[in-house]
Design a protein around this motif. Structure first.
Motif, PDB file in Angstrom:
ATOM      1  N   HIS A 169     -62.690 -61.668  79.753  1.00 10.22           N
ATOM      2  CA  HIS A 169     -63.740 -62.439  79.085  1.00 10.22           C
ATOM      3  C   HIS A 169     -64.277 -61.711  77.864  1.00 10.22           C
ATOM      4  N   LYS A 170     -64.369 -60.384  77.928  1.00  9.87           N
ATOM      5  CA  LYS A 170     -64.835 -59.622  76.766  1.00  9.87           C
ATOM      6  C   LYS A 170     -63.871 -59.790  75.601  1.00  9.87           C
ATOM      7  N   ILE A 171     -62.573 -59.635  75.895  1.00  6.85           N
ATOM      8  CA  ILE A 171     -61.563 -59.742  74.835  1.00  6.85           C
ATOM      9  C   ILE A 171     -61.517 -61.165  74.292  1.00  6.85           C
ATOM     10  N   LEU A 172     -61.661 -62.157  75.181  1.00  7.85           N
ATOM     11  CA  LEU A 172     -61.678 -63.543  74.739  1.00  7.85           C
ATOM     12  C   LEU A 172     -62.877 -63.802  73.825  1.00  7.85           C
ATOM     13  N   GLY A 173     -64.046 -63.250  74.192  1.00 13.16           N
ATOM     14  CA  GLY A 173     -65.235 -63.393  73.349  1.00 13.16           C
ATOM     15  C   GLY A 173     -65.025 -62.780  71.981  1.00 13.16           C
ATOM     16  N   VAL A 174     -64.389 -61.591  71.954  1.00 11.26           N
ATOM     17  CA  VAL A 174     -64.093 -60.922  70.687  1.00 11.26           C
ATOM     18  C   VAL A 174     -63.166 -61.790  69.850  1.00 11.26           C
ATOM     19  N   ALA A 175     -62.152 -62.369  70.502  1.00 10.83           N
ATOM     20  CA  ALA A 175     -61.199 -63.206  69.768  1.00 10.83           C
ATOM     21  C   ALA A 175     -61.887 -64.402  69.121  1.00 10.83           C
ATOM     22  N   PHE A 176     -62.775 -65.072  69.870  1.00 12.42           N
ATOM     23  CA  PHE A 176     -63.496 -66.214  69.301  1.00 12.42           C
ATOM     24  C   PHE A 176     -64.430 -65.784  68.183  1.00 12.42           C
ATOM     25  N   PHE A 177     -65.001 -64.599  68.299  1.00 12.65           N
ATOM     26  CA  PHE A 177     -65.901 -64.079  67.263  1.00 12.65           C
ATOM     27  C   PHE A 177     -65.140 -63.801  65.975  1.00 12.65           C
ATOM     28  N   ARG A 197     -49.477 -63.759  83.078  1.00 14.34           N
ATOM     29  CA  ARG A 197     -48.701 -62.696  82.402  1.00 14.34           C
ATOM     30  C   ARG A 197     -48.599 -62.969  80.900  1.00 14.34           C
ATOM     31  N   GLN A 198     -48.340 -64.250  80.544  1.00 10.89           N
ATOM     32  CA  GLN A 198     -48.247 -64.599  79.127  1.00 10.89           C
ATOM     33  C   GLN A 198     -49.582 -64.386  78.413  1.00 10.89           C
ATOM     34  N   LEU A 199     -50.681 -64.776  79.068  1.00 12.62           N
ATOM     35  CA  LEU A 199     -52.005 -64.564  78.471  1.00 12.62           C
ATOM     36  C   LEU A 199     -52.304 -63.081  78.292  1.00 12.62           C
ATOM     37  N   GLU A 200     -51.982 -62.287  79.302  1.00 15.66           N
ATOM     38  CA  GLU A 200     -52.207 -60.834  79.195  1.00 15.66           C
ATOM     39  C   GLU A 200     -51.406 -60.248  78.036  1.00 15.66           C
ATOM     40  N   HIS A 201     -50.180 -60.707  77.889  1.00 17.34           N
ATOM     41  CA  HIS A 201     -49.338 -60.221  76.788  1.00 17.34           C
ATOM     42  C   HIS A 201     -49.929 -60.612  75.435  1.00 17.34           C
ATOM     43  N   LEU A 231     -53.086 -59.349  70.560  1.00 16.64           N
ATOM     44  CA  LEU A 231     -54.264 -59.636  69.747  1.00 16.64           C
ATOM     45  C   LEU A 231     -55.156 -58.404  69.624  1.00 16.64           C
ATOM     46  N   GLU A 232     -55.346 -57.714  70.744  1.00 18.47           N
ATOM     47  CA  GLU A 232     -56.160 -56.501  70.721  1.00 18.47           C
ATOM     48  C   GLU A 232     -55.540 -55.462  69.784  1.00 18.47           C
ATOM     49  N   GLY A 233     -54.209 -55.338  69.811  1.00 15.73           N
ATOM     50  CA  GLY A 233     -53.528 -54.411  68.916  1.00 15.73           C
ATOM     51  C   GLY A 233     -53.741 -54.762  67.450  1.00 15.73           C
ATOM     52  N   VAL A 234     -53.636 -56.056  67.137  1.00 15.19           N
ATOM     53  CA  VAL A 234     -53.857 -56.509  65.756  1.00 15.19           C
ATOM     54  C   VAL A 234     -55.287 -56.212  65.321  1.00 15.19           C
ATOM     55  N   LEU A 235     -56.257 -56.506  66.202  1.00 15.90           N
ATOM     56  CA  LEU A 235     -57.659 -56.275  65.856  1.00 15.90           C
ATOM     57  C   LEU A 235     -57.946 -54.794  65.655  1.00 15.90           C
ATOM     58  N   ARG A 236     -57.347 -53.945  66.489  1.00 12.60           N
ATOM     59  CA  ARG A 236     -57.514 -52.495  66.294  1.00 12.60           C
ATOM     60  C   ARG A 236     -56.872 -52.056  64.973  1.00 12.60           C
ATOM     61  N   PHE A 237     -55.693 -52.610  64.689  1.00 12.69           N
ATOM     62  CA  PHE A 237     -54.989 -52.265  63.460  1.00 12.69           C
ATOM     63  C   PHE A 237     -55.801 -52.668  62.235  1.00 12.69           C
ATOM     64  N   LYS A 238     -56.436 -53.841  62.310  1.00 15.58           N
ATOM     65  CA  LYS A 238     -57.250 -54.321  61.191  1.00 15.58           C
ATOM     66  C   LYS A 238     -58.642 -53.702  61.195  1.00 15.58           C
ATOM     67  N   LYS A 239     -58.883 -52.793  62.152  1.00 16.81           N
ATOM     68  CA  LYS A 239     -60.159 -52.072  62.253  1.00 16.81           C
ATOM     69  C   LYS A 239     -61.334 -53.021  62.451  1.00 16.81           C
ATOM     70  N   LYS A 267     -67.461 -51.048  76.937  1.00 16.40           N
ATOM     71  CA  LYS A 267     -67.927 -52.090  76.015  1.00 16.40           C
ATOM     72  C   LYS A 267     -66.942 -52.200  74.851  1.00 16.40           C
ATOM     73  N   ILE A 268     -66.819 -53.416  74.353  1.00 16.84           N
ATOM     74  CA  ILE A 268     -66.038 -53.641  73.139  1.00 16.84           C
ATOM     75  C   ILE A 268     -67.027 -54.021  72.052  1.00 16.84           C
ATOM     76  N   PHE A 269     -66.915 -53.382  70.899  1.00 15.92           N
ATOM     77  CA  PHE A 269     -67.768 -53.676  69.748  1.00 15.92           C
ATOM     78  C   PHE A 269     -66.902 -54.321  68.683  1.00 15.92           C
ATOM     79  N   ALA A 270     -67.450 -55.323  67.995  1.00 12.13           N
ATOM     80  CA  ALA A 270     -66.678 -56.038  66.975  1.00 12.13           C
ATOM     81  C   ALA A 270     -67.574 -56.463  65.833  1.00 12.13           C
ATOM     82  N   THR A 271     -66.964 -56.568  64.669  1.00 10.94           N
ATOM     83  CA  THR A 271     -67.669 -57.096  63.497  1.00 10.94           C
ATOM     84  C   THR A 271     -66.774 -58.122  62.822  1.00 10.94           C
TER      85      THR A 271
END
Length: 200
Positions: free
Chosen positions: A8-16, A64-68, A73-81, A89-93
């Motif tokens: 849910h945290k990662i999903l919230g970050v994705a929508f943000f 499994r597909q959603l986790e992948h 997505l998490e990798g892309v977001l980390r790459f894009k800083k 906790k996950i922090f996002a801007t």
């Protein structure tokens, strides 16, 4: 496997973050098989032996597909800083600035809250965005009814602080808290535009 809370945290970050980095068309929806009409006792009138096992395997495959996809997505977001993590906790801007009320609203809309450091590690996670953007960010705390005394937004007492030298100094005139580019805090009027940083 991801815990439901982390999912849910990662999903919230994705929508943000989705509006600022979306490209192309969304992937199609994959629907699970229908259970048909259930009888009052809960049995399916057209029950096929092994059907529930098939559905269970389909659900596992979808998970499994959603986790992948979330991992990518998490990798892309980390790459894009665009995300950092500390203490679970996950922090996002989204890279945008707003006044304090708008910051609270934007974070709440995506299932998060205004970034609130409760220890040096979390302070550093937020500082990452402040330094990268070379701008200040609001923190999830406000002045209490006692001038010069600050608390978390839920009304609890601050258990960790990192005030800049001689701060807070507003004495009732500056009710919000911002983070400087060195990671220290300053009390500030809430109508200034500061970087939006949310926590999930």
């Amino acid at each position: 496997m991801l815990s439901p809370r982390l999912f849910h945290k990662i999903l919230g970050v994705a929508f943000f973050l989705f509006p600022c980095c979306a490209e192309g068309k969304p992937a199609g929806n994959r629907l699970l098989p229908s259970f048909g009409h259930l009888l009052e006792d809960g049995r399916d009138e057209g029950f096929i032996p092994g059907f529930l096992l098939l559905v269970d395997n389909e659900v596992k495959d979808v998970i499994r597909q959603l986790e992948h996809r979330i991992s990518r997505l998490e990798g892309v977001l980390r790459f894009k800083k665009m995300i950092t993590e500390s203490g679970g906790k996950i922090f996002a801007t989204n890279g945008k600035k707003a006044d304090f009320d708008t910051t609270m609203k934007k974070c709440k809309e995506v299932g998060g809250s205004v970034a609130t450091p409760r220890n040096p590690g979390e302070n550093d996670a937020i500082l990452y965005f402040v330094k990268s953007s070379n701008t200040y960010a609001y923190l999830g705390m406000k002045e209490s009814l006692i001038p010069g005394k600050f608390q978390f937004l839920d009304g609890t007492e601050l258990s960790y602080t990192n005030w800049h030298l001689n701060e807070p100094s507003g004495k009732g005139e500056e009710e919000c808290v911002e983070m400087y580019t060195d990671g220290t805090w300053n009390d500030k009027r809430c109508n200034q535009n500061r970087l939006i940083v949310c926590q999930f």
